[in-house]
Enzyme design. Sequence first.
Site, PDB file in Angstrom:
ATOM      1  N   ARG A  29     118.278 -90.353  20.221  1.00 14.90           N
ATOM      2  CA  ARG A  29     117.155 -91.321  20.149  1.00 14.90           C
ATOM      3  C   ARG A  29     115.798 -90.676  19.838  1.00 14.90           C
ATOM      4  NH1 ARG A  29     119.893 -93.338  24.691  1.00 14.90           N
ATOM      5  NH2 ARG A  29     121.295 -95.016  24.084  1.00 14.90           N
ATOM      6  N   LYS A  62     107.645 -90.688   6.851  1.00 16.57           N
ATOM      7  CA  LYS A  62     108.728 -91.536   6.336  1.00 16.57           C
ATOM      8  C   LYS A  62     109.964 -90.670   6.197  1.00 16.57           C
ATOM      9  CE  LYS A  62     106.527 -95.199   3.673  1.00 16.57           C
ATOM     10  NZ  LYS A  62     106.324 -95.763   2.325  1.00 16.57           N
ATOM     11  N   GLU A 101     103.237 -87.070  -8.445  1.00 17.47           N
ATOM     12  CA  GLU A 101     102.673 -87.620  -7.196  1.00 17.47           C
ATOM     13  C   GLU A 101     101.206 -87.209  -7.047  1.00 17.47           C
ATOM     14  OE1 GLU A 101     104.382 -89.820  -5.487  1.00 17.47           O
ATOM     15  OE2 GLU A 101     106.517 -89.308  -5.479  1.00 17.47           O
ATOM     16  N   LYS A 132      96.414 -88.422   1.388  1.00 18.84           N
ATOM     17  CA  LYS A 132      97.576 -89.005   2.067  1.00 18.84           C
ATOM     18  C   LYS A 132      97.317 -89.106   3.568  1.00 18.84           C
ATOM     19  CE  LYS A 132     102.354 -89.677   2.531  1.00 18.84           C
ATOM     20  NZ  LYS A 132     103.693 -89.560   2.023  1.00 18.84           N
ATOM     21  N   GLU A 191     102.722 -98.852   7.287  1.00 17.47           N
ATOM     22  CA  GLU A 191     102.678 -99.578   6.019  1.00 17.47           C
ATOM     23  C   GLU A 191     102.591-101.090   6.186  1.00 17.47           C
ATOM     24  OE1 GLU A 191     104.948 -97.750   2.761  1.00 17.47           O
ATOM     25  OE2 GLU A 191     105.256 -99.751   1.968  1.00 17.47           O
ATOM     26  N   ARG A 199      98.848 -98.437   3.131  1.00 17.52           N
ATOM     27  CA  ARG A 199      99.808 -97.370   2.814  1.00 17.52           C
ATOM     28  C   ARG A 199     100.699 -97.738   1.628  1.00 17.52           C
ATOM     29  NH1 ARG A 199     103.344 -93.339   6.695  1.00 17.52           N
ATOM     30  NH2 ARG A 199     104.389 -92.311   4.952  1.00 17.52           N
ATOM     31  N   ASN A 224     102.810 -96.324  -2.995  1.00 19.84           N
ATOM     32  CA  ASN A 224     104.045 -96.624  -3.732  1.00 19.84           C
ATOM     33  C   ASN A 224     103.779 -97.004  -5.181  1.00 19.84           C
ATOM     34  OD1 ASN A 224     105.775 -96.195  -1.553  1.00 19.84           O
ATOM     35  ND2 ASN A 224     105.298 -98.216  -0.728  1.00 19.84           N
ATOM     36  N   HIS A 240     106.579 -96.866  -7.722  1.00 20.38           N
ATOM     37  CA  HIS A 240     107.855 -96.611  -7.048  1.00 20.38           C
ATOM     38  C   HIS A 240     108.849 -97.760  -7.197  1.00 20.38           C
ATOM     39  CE1 HIS A 240     105.692 -93.199  -5.526  1.00 20.38           C
ATOM     40  NE2 HIS A 240     106.688 -92.813  -4.753  1.00 20.38           N
ATOM     41  N   HIS A 255     112.132 -96.506  -8.459  1.00 21.17           N
ATOM     42  CA  HIS A 255     113.362 -96.573  -7.663  1.00 21.17           C
ATOM     43  C   HIS A 255     114.465 -97.291  -8.433  1.00 21.17           C
ATOM     44  CE1 HIS A 255     111.218 -95.973  -3.506  1.00 21.17           C
ATOM     45  NE2 HIS A 255     111.342 -94.866  -4.196  1.00 21.17           N
ATOM     46  N   HIS A 304     113.028 -87.799  -8.973  1.00 17.95           N
ATOM     47  CA  HIS A 304     112.187 -88.826  -8.352  1.00 17.95           C
ATOM     48  C   HIS A 304     110.796 -88.859  -9.004  1.00 17.95           C
ATOM     49  CE1 HIS A 304     110.487 -91.405  -5.275  1.00 17.95           C
ATOM     50  NE2 HIS A 304     109.523 -90.517  -5.086  1.00 17.95           N
TER      51      HIS A 304
HETATM   52  P1  NAD Z   1     114.478 -82.030  -3.948  1.00 17.48           P
HETATM   53  O1  NAD Z   1     114.360 -81.951  -2.507  1.00 17.48           O
HETATM   54  O2  NAD Z   1     115.776 -82.449  -4.536  1.00 17.48           O
HETATM   55  O3  NAD Z   1     114.073 -80.610  -4.552  1.00 17.48           O
HETATM   56  C1  NAD Z   1     114.116 -80.420  -5.935  1.00 17.48           C
HETATM   57  C2  NAD Z   1     114.961 -79.186  -6.325  1.00 17.48           C
HETATM   58  O4  NAD Z   1     114.210 -78.021  -6.088  1.00 17.48           O
HETATM   59  C3  NAD Z   1     116.239 -79.051  -5.535  1.00 17.48           C
HETATM   60  O5  NAD Z   1     117.244 -78.554  -6.393  1.00 17.48           O
HETATM   61  C4  NAD Z   1     115.868 -77.999  -4.489  1.00 17.48           C
HETATM   62  O6  NAD Z   1     116.988 -77.302  -3.999  1.00 17.48           O
HETATM   63  C5  NAD Z   1     114.978 -77.104  -5.290  1.00 17.48           C
HETATM   64  N1  NAD Z   1     114.003 -76.332  -4.553  1.00 17.48           N
HETATM   65  C6  NAD Z   1     113.294 -76.723  -3.465  1.00 17.48           C
HETATM   66  N2  NAD Z   1     112.374 -75.790  -3.178  1.00 17.48           N
HETATM   67  C7  NAD Z   1     112.528 -74.792  -4.066  1.00 17.48           C
HETATM   68  C8  NAD Z   1     111.857 -73.560  -4.287  1.00 17.48           C
HETATM   69  N3  NAD Z   1     110.794 -73.199  -3.574  1.00 17.48           N
HETATM   70  N4  NAD Z   1     112.285 -72.771  -5.289  1.00 17.48           N
HETATM   71  C9  NAD Z   1     113.335 -73.152  -6.083  1.00 17.48           C
HETATM   72  N5  NAD Z   1     113.980 -74.320  -5.947  1.00 17.48           N
HETATM   73  C10 NAD Z   1     113.572 -75.125  -4.953  1.00 17.48           C
HETATM   74  O7  NAD Z   1     113.381 -83.006  -4.580  1.00 17.48           O
HETATM   75  P2  NAD Z   1     111.836 -83.255  -4.262  1.00 17.48           P
HETATM   76  O8  NAD Z   1     111.228 -83.593  -5.550  1.00 17.48           O
HETATM   77  O9  NAD Z   1     111.254 -82.172  -3.455  1.00 17.48           O
HETATM   78  O10 NAD Z   1     111.868 -84.548  -3.339  1.00 17.48           O
HETATM   79  C11 NAD Z   1     112.346 -85.775  -3.829  1.00 17.48           C
HETATM   80  C12 NAD Z   1     112.767 -86.609  -2.650  1.00 17.48           C
HETATM   81  O11 NAD Z   1     111.642 -86.862  -1.812  1.00 17.48           O
HETATM   82  C13 NAD Z   1     113.330 -87.954  -3.029  1.00 17.48           C
HETATM   83  O12 NAD Z   1     114.489 -88.207  -2.291  1.00 17.48           O
HETATM   84  C14 NAD Z   1     112.237 -88.926  -2.629  1.00 17.48           C
HETATM   85  O13 NAD Z   1     112.738 -90.187  -2.271  1.00 17.48           O
HETATM   86  C15 NAD Z   1     111.633 -88.235  -1.461  1.00 17.48           C
HETATM   87  N6  NAD Z   1     110.249 -88.620  -1.168  1.00 17.48           N
HETATM   88  C16 NAD Z   1     109.952 -88.959   0.104  1.00 17.48           C
HETATM   89  C17 NAD Z   1     108.661 -89.297   0.441  1.00 17.48           C
HETATM   90  C18 NAD Z   1     108.309 -89.589   1.866  1.00 17.48           C
HETATM   91  O14 NAD Z   1     107.200 -90.046   2.123  1.00 17.48           O
HETATM   92  N7  NAD Z   1     109.184 -89.321   2.810  1.00 17.48           N
HETATM   93  C19 NAD Z   1     107.661 -89.282  -0.541  1.00 17.48           C
HETATM   94  C20 NAD Z   1     108.006 -88.924  -1.829  1.00 17.48           C
HETATM   95  C21 NAD Z   1     109.312 -88.580  -2.138  1.00 17.48           C
HETATM   96  N1  GLY Z   2     105.428 -91.791  -0.370  1.00 14.23           N
HETATM   97  C1  GLY Z   2     104.959 -93.018   0.147  1.00 14.23           C
HETATM   98  C2  GLY Z   2     104.531 -92.980   1.565  1.00 14.23           C
HETATM   99  O1  GLY Z   2     104.608 -91.958   2.202  1.00 14.23           O
HETATM  100  O2  GLY Z   2     104.112 -93.960   2.094  1.00 14.23           O
END
Ligand code: NAD
Ligand code: GLY
Length: 361
Positions: free
Chosen positions: A118, A140, A182, A224, A234, A238, A242, A245, A249, A262
């Site tokens: 939890r 998030k 972003e 942010k 949100e 907030r 998006n 997005h 998405h 992404h």
């Molecule tokens: P990812 O986590 O898939 O990383 C991209 C690639 O880079 C992967 O292959 C990873 O292994 C590699 N990698 C990571 N760090 C590295 C480094 N220092 N050197 C070499 N390779 C490296 O993708 P991302 O773009 O980081 O994140 C995308 C995800 O984030 C999506 O799922 C998206 O929905 C999510 N997201 C979440 C929020 C939130 O607020 N929680 C906001 C934006 C995006």
């Molecule tokens: N990436 C959108 C949020 O964090 O609200």
Amino acid sequence: MNTLTVDLGTRSYRIYIGQSLLGKAELLQKYITGKQVMVVSNETVAPLYLKDVLGMLAGFETATVILPDGEQYKNLDTLNTIFSALLENRFNRDCTLVALGGGVVGDITGFAAASYQRGVSFLQIPTTLLAQVDSSVGGKTGVNHPQGKNMIGAFHQPRCVLIDTNTLDTLDDRQLAAGLAEVIKYGLIHDAGFFAWLEANMDALKARDKQALAYAIERSCTIKAEIVAADERENGKRALLNLGHTFGHAIETCTGYGSWLHGEAVATGMLMAADLSARHGWLQPESVKRAEQLLQLAGLPTTPPDSMSEAQFRELMSIDKKVIGGKLRLVLLKNMGEAIVTGDFRQDLLSETLNMAGKNA
Ligand code: NAD
Ligand code: GLY
């Protein structure tokens, strides 16, 4: 090193930004409550940085989970491997999870922390530009469902975010560009001056100039943090984060997770949002052109895949989290640096945007 704060009362936390922060054990250790620490990473990032992170955790009872790499693994099965590892290692409610990786690792680990027994503590060590400017901040967390992106999740804030900008040295150019999407988003929704700075400095960012990257990360995290502090769950402002997005998405889900990155899907989605805004006469065509040029300069796509029909877009967009009472709401632009969330857009103009000329193969 720069330090920012996400101001959330008793759940406020620090974002540390700087070079060579992996190795500064004290930054991490002061946020660990119990003795047990689970570091979650993936098969790409672990060989690069796991040793450094474990070195910062000397004296703690540590365990690791190494996930397969890719957006297609951001699902409930992968989440379950983290729960199994926590249970096999007899981790208690006072344990801490550390997310070491990009947004995928961060989102899954955060959700594991939100739901294990939890709710337990977690720390973010983001290693992609996208994770450093966006996903590691704001709490998030979650996973994808085959029918929709990020559909299962929770709000759960980390206890700190440690951004070592040196980790970007090993990131490939395509991933760096995805993170820049972003960064550009913050200029479009909130800060026209920052957008102009990005226009002037995009070449330096792409050349990985350390000072330029540090400024872009700091400015993005500042914006942010401000928005999250004002509207953590949100209920209003907030949602502006998006921008692009809802379209993005739909592209990610339709093309299969991991095919479009992404950030690439968000880049195209932002241009679609700008296009729709201009069709309503809200945004100047000149601003749409500037957005398109900056995104393209960053190396990002700006037109949706040819294979996606208007009907597919509409179907996937209808399960967006911003849908209220069956009505789709979109983040649109009133001006450069000024965004709104609205359900009051014309369906015929949306159709024109969804059929944007010159779609990619
Ligand atoms: P990812 O986590 O898939 O990383 C991209 C690639 O880079 C992967 O292959 C990873 O292994 C590699 N990698 C990571 N760090 C590295 C480094 N220092 N050197 C070499 N390779 C490296 O993708 P991302 O773009 O980081 O994140 C995308 C995800 O984030 C999506 O799922 C998206 O929905 C999510 N997201 C979440 C929020 C939130 O607020 N929680 C906001 C934006 C995006
Ligand atoms: N990436 C959108 C949020 O964090 O609200």
